[in-house]
Design an enzyme around this catalytic site. Structure first.
Site, mmCIF file in Angstrom:
data_model
loop_
_atom_site.group_PDB
_atom_site.id
_atom_site.type_symbol
_atom_site.label_atom_id
_atom_site.label_comp_id
_atom_site.label_asym_id
_atom_site.label_seq_id
_atom_site.Cartn_x
_atom_site.Cartn_y
_atom_site.Cartn_z
ATOM 1 N N SER A 286 3.719 -1.984 2.643
ATOM 2 C CA SER A 286 3.249 -3.280 2.616
ATOM 3 C C SER A 286 2.266 -3.193 1.348
ATOM 4 O O SER A 286 1.792 -2.153 1.041
ATOM 5 C CB SER A 286 2.441 -3.602 3.842
ATOM 6 O OG SER A 286 1.242 -2.679 4.038
ATOM 7 N N ASP A 287 2.111 -4.438 0.849
ATOM 8 C CA ASP A 287 1.170 -4.229 -0.367
ATOM 9 C C ASP A 287 -0.214 -4.454 0.406
ATOM 10 O O ASP A 287 -0.091 -4.766 1.763
ATOM 11 C CB ASP A 287 1.272 -5.758 -1.011
ATOM 12 C CG ASP A 287 0.859 -5.694 -2.475
ATOM 13 O OD1 ASP A 287 0.020 -4.758 -2.688
ATOM 14 O OD2 ASP A 287 1.031 -6.771 -3.505
ATOM 15 N N TRP A 288 -1.288 -4.395 -0.471
ATOM 16 C CA TRP A 288 -2.470 -3.866 0.146
ATOM 17 C C TRP A 288 -2.906 -5.204 0.927
ATOM 18 O O TRP A 288 -3.406 -6.144 0.478
ATOM 19 C CB TRP A 288 -3.437 -3.494 -1.092
ATOM 20 C CG TRP A 288 -3.659 -2.040 -1.201
ATOM 21 C CD1 TRP A 288 -4.510 -1.138 -1.267
ATOM 22 C CD2 TRP A 288 -2.363 -0.934 -1.399
ATOM 23 N NE1 TRP A 288 -4.156 0.022 -1.361
ATOM 24 C CE2 TRP A 288 -2.826 0.382 -1.613
ATOM 25 C CE3 TRP A 288 -1.040 -1.453 -1.460
ATOM 26 C CZ2 TRP A 288 -1.877 1.266 -1.930
ATOM 27 C CZ3 TRP A 288 -0.115 -0.260 -1.690
ATOM 28 C CH2 TRP A 288 -0.653 1.247 -1.934
ATOM 29 N N SER A 290 -1.703 -6.798 3.254
ATOM 30 C CA SER A 290 -0.792 -8.015 3.382
ATOM 31 C C SER A 290 -0.207 -7.818 4.835
ATOM 32 O O SER A 290 0.596 -8.739 5.389
ATOM 33 C CB SER A 290 0.416 -8.037 2.502
ATOM 34 O OG SER A 290 1.388 -6.885 2.676
#
Ligand SMILES: *[C@@H]1O[C@H](CO)[C@@H](O)[C@H](O)[C@H]1NC(C)=O
Ligand SMILES: *[C@@H]1O[C@H](CO)[C@@H](O)[C@H](O)[C@H]1NC(C)=O
Ligand SMILES: *[C@@H]1O[C@H](CO)[C@@H](O)[C@H](O)[C@H]1NC(C)=O
Ligand SMILES: *[C@@H]1O[C@H](CO)[C@@H](O)[C@H](O)[C@H]1NC(C)=O
Ligand SMILES: *[C@@H]1O[C@H](CO)[C@@H](O)[C@H](O)[C@H]1NC(C)=O
Ligand SMILES: *[C@@H]1O[C@H](CO)[C@@H](O)[C@H](O)[C@H]1NC(C)=O
Length: 903
Positions: A286-288, A290
């Site tokens: 996952s993006d930070w 998210s």
């Protein structure tokens, strides 16, 4: 990811003001426009079914077989933002089995937040070189620097955003507004990085085409990128497919939703497209911050939860770690899924040979001091050495400079004003000529536009070790330089009246970056300044041009600008786009200005005459609405030059445009069929190899217990549960009766995979070369100089060769008039010298994505081939998308010159 130590306490205060109950999953999905839907796709295909990953999976299987439940849930998540190791993301370890914490570090252009590294030019500059060898060399150098600093995972390259919206904030991190330019650059970058044993991460999957409203927060879901299937395949997913084909070890999902479902938990996107159709074998992160669901994202195919926290961080809460442990014990997440997650993480690590001599991180993202807090987010943290100042720069400045120089794009050169002789006087205007007086790293995450603009802002940056600025380089070559370090034209211009030969050089800029910072009212995207030069740069150019007879404009810019206010001014004779040069801004530019080399960059996007040359869906950013912002890709395949060509709108400067100090001619073009004639669809796909199998019995609750006497640090994220909680979860799981509300279409039966899949990136036959074109490029030398005098550029010059495909007429698919499919760059050619290059078109390059068949189809091809090719594909060869005078035909096997360009 953007935070640093100095921001820790700020974000802490921010998060403390939001009650932890808000760190919840966003409720029911918002409505997306008619026709868009996020279909269920379950289960996650097991990794390990491809031969190229077989060894890595065998080793991973052996290791994961020995892991406890809490070890598996530990290695599939970060341990919390600002916790433990010093990287922007740090995973949990399985120390008992010598599986270490992994260090995940920004950025796509170099090691972020570290000393003694190279600040390379970003993606957009690399794209503008149109040079495959440099794309690879830059990847090698970046990989070496990540390795040298002990970073296991490089958070790059970025190919999403692709650059659909010229105002989009992070387009500059990628390689240009075309899927093939992005794809080839990304694949070479990945190869270069991973050959150094560092795991590359292609990002952001998918549709992150604007910055504003991208993030889910407790009050509003991130926007939804609504993309139809064909557009997704032929544009946005294309670079990801090529990255997977290149063997990329990691993929990062985007903040935004796709078709209403958050990218980090969109099962169709991750399980279906990425892991089944594209056959991705590595790990999906996952993006930070998210990640917004626990069980849902696990089922949808997420493998690694970064940086570990819920989307309101720093409360010590996670949706995985101890919660994933609980979800497995209570039977909601099948153990089979967790085994696959852990195996994918470990397999990527083995695949890049990180089990052998990989250095531990020897730098800190949080401080430049030797000693610092070991757990910066903890209330009481021990202090110890965190920086070892390992110099990883080697001689990479040479590659950085070469990229910066070979990207410089000459848009206009009336009367051969350039190259400058350096004999007369030069007057320089604009603050962009000189490094920020406060220092090149004065602004956190480069979130300011002061002095020469070398990169955009946000998480996609690195610290400059030094900054070679243009004014210094110009002064080295010209004794008589007058510099006005201002973006205003001097009110009382006291200089002598310029002589007819005097030259003025004006620096202008345009900046953009990540939405986490607002710079001069631009919220990541260029929403305030739009496509105008910042700081009134267009006005400055006009005023200088009114006074000086010979003006050179140098633009440092994240993307296209509208040049209409001054481009036709008779004194503005030359325009150079230097893009974003990174640390080597000076010598790279001076070399071109003064003719050591000829410019050889080409535009990685189109420059239009007006913003309104594009439809609103591209030209405008989505503004605030209540609920979920809907960003619908109604223009379909028609972005950038595809749109302009279809609508016969002449840009000011076309995609691929770039002049040289010399001229070139094409000769001796030939085309040959390699695997053509082609059947309309690829042959039956290869079937999946067996994947690792593990016992599926519910693990014992004791595998999840905190060790006796363990004292947790607040905010550090652990995979253990208190005994009572582990036992309670196990009691639910042990009933074997599923109480979890699984999504519609949920299944645990592995599938054979779609027909369009079968290899890394898709069906292996998609990479069969269908046709090859050889063409010779020859320098034809001198051009007319001022006053009609011939002026001959004596030096060697590099030329770009671009191949665009035009589909056969009469096919039942609407296709853009021309589409880039391959490109090459010649070595420096002396006057009269020539070089033959080969351009290749694969099966995929001549296919369309058929939504009904769910496959790549070669339109017009007849089954069985039967010697009948697929009709007349025209392969246009040129040096820009609007400079196509030479064509090769697939039906006759002939090439013709001197044609009218098709667009
Ligand atoms: C989005 O919706 C379209 C239908 O318009 C569908 O074809 C496509 O597969 C969907 N994409 C995703 C990622 O769900
Ligand atoms: C999880 O990782 C952390 C950090 O490396 C480590 O201290 C802890 O012991 C690990 N937990 C397990 C269950 O191995
Ligand atoms: C830092 O990396 C170097 C290799 O680049 C390695 O020799 C050194 O041991 C590392 N330092 C630490 C503290 O791990
Ligand atoms: C299992 O635990 C997870 C994580 O806390 C939770 O979301 C889920 O609802 C639980 N399932 C059951 C059946 O209790
Ligand atoms: C680079 O490393 C050296 C030690 O090798 C150190 O003295 C210097 O301060 C470092 N540079 C920066 C910018 O931190
Ligand atoms: C083109 O081909 C002809 C015939 O093979 C050859 O004589 C000529 O040298 C070639 N021209 C270039 C520029 O390579």
């Amino acid at each position: 990811m953007v935070y640093r130590a100095s921001a820790v306490w700020l974000s802490l205060v921010l998060s403390l003001s939001a009650p932890p109950t808000l760190a919840r999953t966003i409720g029911p999905r918002d409505k997306v426009p008619e026709g868009f839907y996020a279909a269920p796709y379950y289960p996650t295909p097991h990794g390990g079914w491809l031969d190229s990953w077989k060894d890595a999976y065998a080793k991973a299987h052996a290791l994961v077989s020995r892991m406890t439940l809490a070890e598996k849930t530990n290695i599939t998540s970060g341990v919390g933002i600002f916790m433990g190791m010093p990287c922007v993301g740090n995973t949990g370890s399985a120390d008992r089995l010598s599986f270490p914490q992994l260090c995940l570090q920004d950025s796509a252009l170099g090691v972020a937040s570290a000393d003694n590294v190279t600040a390379f030019p970003p993606g957009i500059t690399t794209g503008a070189t149109w040079d495959k060898a440099l794309m690879y060399a830059r990847g090698v150098a970046i990989g070496r620097e990540f390795r040298g600093k002990g970073a296991n995972v490089h958070l790059g390259p970025s190919v999403g955003p692709i650059g659909r919206k010229p105002l989009g904030g992070r387009n500059w991190e990628g390689f240009g507004a075309d899927p093939v330019l992005q794809a080839k650059a990304a694949a070479l970058h990945i190869k270069g990085v991973q050959e150094q044993g560092v795991i590359a991460t292609v990002k952001h999957l998918i549709g992150n085409e604007q910055e504003m409203f991208r993030m889910y927060n407790p009050f509003q879901p991130g926007y939804s990128a609504n993309i139809d299937d064909r557009t997704l395949h032929e544009l946005y997913l294309w670079p990801f497919a090529e990255a997977v084909h290149a063997g990329v070890g990691a993929v990062m999902t985007a903040y935004n939703a796709v078709n209403g479902s958050a990218s980090s938990q969109n099962s169709y996107l991750i399980n279906g497209l990425l892991k089944d159709e594209l056959g991705f074998q590595g790990m999906v992160m996952s993006d930070w911050l998210s990640h917004i669901s626990g069980v849902g994202s696990a089922l949808a195919g997420l493998d690694l939860n970064m940086p570990g926290d819920t989307n309101v961080p720093l409360f010590g809460f996670s949706l995985w770690q101890y919660e994933l442990t609980r979800s497995v014990l209570n039977g909601s997440v099948p153990l089979d899924r967790l085994n696959d997650m852990a195996t994918r993480v470990v397999a990527a690590w083995y695949k890049m040979r990180q089990d052998k001599d990989f250095p531990r991180p020897n730098f800190s993202s949080n401080t430049r001091d030797r000693n610092g807090l070991l757990y910066p987010a903890a209330i009481f943290s021990p202090i110890g050495q965190v920086n070892w100042f390992v110099n990883v720069q080697e001689d990479h400045y040479k590659i950085a400079r070469q990229v910066a120089q070979d990207a410089i794009t000459l848009l206009k050169n009336d009367g051969s004003l350039l190259p400058l002789t350096g004999s007369g006087k030069i007057t320089v205007f604009g603050t962009g000529a000189q490094v920020n007086p406060a220092g090149p790293n004065a602004c956190l995450n480069r979130a300011c536009n002061k002095g020469t603009l070398g990169m955009g802002w946000g998480s996609g940056v690195a610290d400059y070790p030094y900054f070679d600025d243009p004014i210094t380089a110009i002064r080295k070559r010209v004794p008589d330089v007058e510099f006005h370090n201002s973006d205003e034209f001097p009110l009382f211009f006291t200089g002598e009246a310029p002589a007819p030969d005097d030259v003025a050089v004006v620096f202008i800029s345009s900046d953009a970056g990540e939405n986490s910072f607002t710079v001069e009212n631009n919220h990541g995207d260029r929403d305030a300044d739009k496509l105008a030069a910042w700081h009134g740069g267009d006005g400055l150019v006009k005023k200088v041009a009114d006074k000086f007879p010979n003006v050179v404009v140098v633009a440092h810019t994240v993307g296209p600008l509208i040049l209409e206010p001054w481009i036709d001014h008779p004194s503005v004779k030359a325009v150079l786009f230097a893009h974003l040069p990174g640390q080597e801004a000076g010598e790279s530019l001076a070399g071109v200005l003064f003719g050591d080399v000829s410019p050889s960059g080409h535009l990685p996007y189109s420059i239009t005459r007006a913003e309104t040359d594009y439809p609103d869906s591209i030209a405008k950013l989505k503004g605030f609405t209540l609920g979920q912002v809907q960003d619908t890709y109604s223009e379909g395949l028609y972005i950038d030059y595809r749109w302009l060509n279809k609508r016969s709108i002449k840009p000011r400067f076309a995609f691929g445009h770039g002049l040289s100090y010399t001229t070139f001619a094409f000769t001796n073009a030939t085309i040959r069929a390699v695997t053509a004639p082609l059947d309309p669809i690829p042959p039956p796909r290869p079937s999946k190899l067996p994947t690792p199998s593990y016992p599926t019995d519910l693990p014992a609750a004791s595998e999840a217990y905190y060790p006796d006497g363990f004292k947790p640090i607040w905010r550090y994220l652990y995979s253990w549960l208190p005994k009572s909680e582990a036992d309670a979860a196990w009691a639910i799981g042990a009933t074997g009766k599923q109480k979890y509300a699984y999504p519609d279409g949920y299944s645990t039966t592995q599938k054979p995979g779609p027909a369009a899949g079968g290899g890394e990136g898709g069906h292996p036959a998609l990479w069969d070369v269908a046709w090859e074109v050889d063409v010779t490029k020859k320098t034809t030398g001198g051009v007319g100089g001022p006053g009609g005098l011939p002026r001959f550029f004596p030096g060697p010059a590099r030329a770009s060769v671009q191949a665009y495909v035009q589909y056969p007429p009469g096919i039942p698919y609407d296709t853009p008039p021309v589409q880039l499919r391959d490109f090459e760059k010649t070595p420096p050619l002396a006057p009269g010298e020539s070089q033959t290059v080969t351009l290749r078109l694969t099966r995929k390059d001549v296919s369309v994505w058929d939504v009904e068949l769910q496959n790549w189809v070669v339109p017009g091809a007849t089954l069985g081939g039967g010697g009948k090719g697929p009709g007349r594909y025209t392969i246009w060869i040129g040096e820009a998308s609007d400079q196509l005078f030479l064509a090769c035909y697939t039906d006759t096997g002939k090439c013709e010159q001197g044609l009218e360009p098709p667009v």
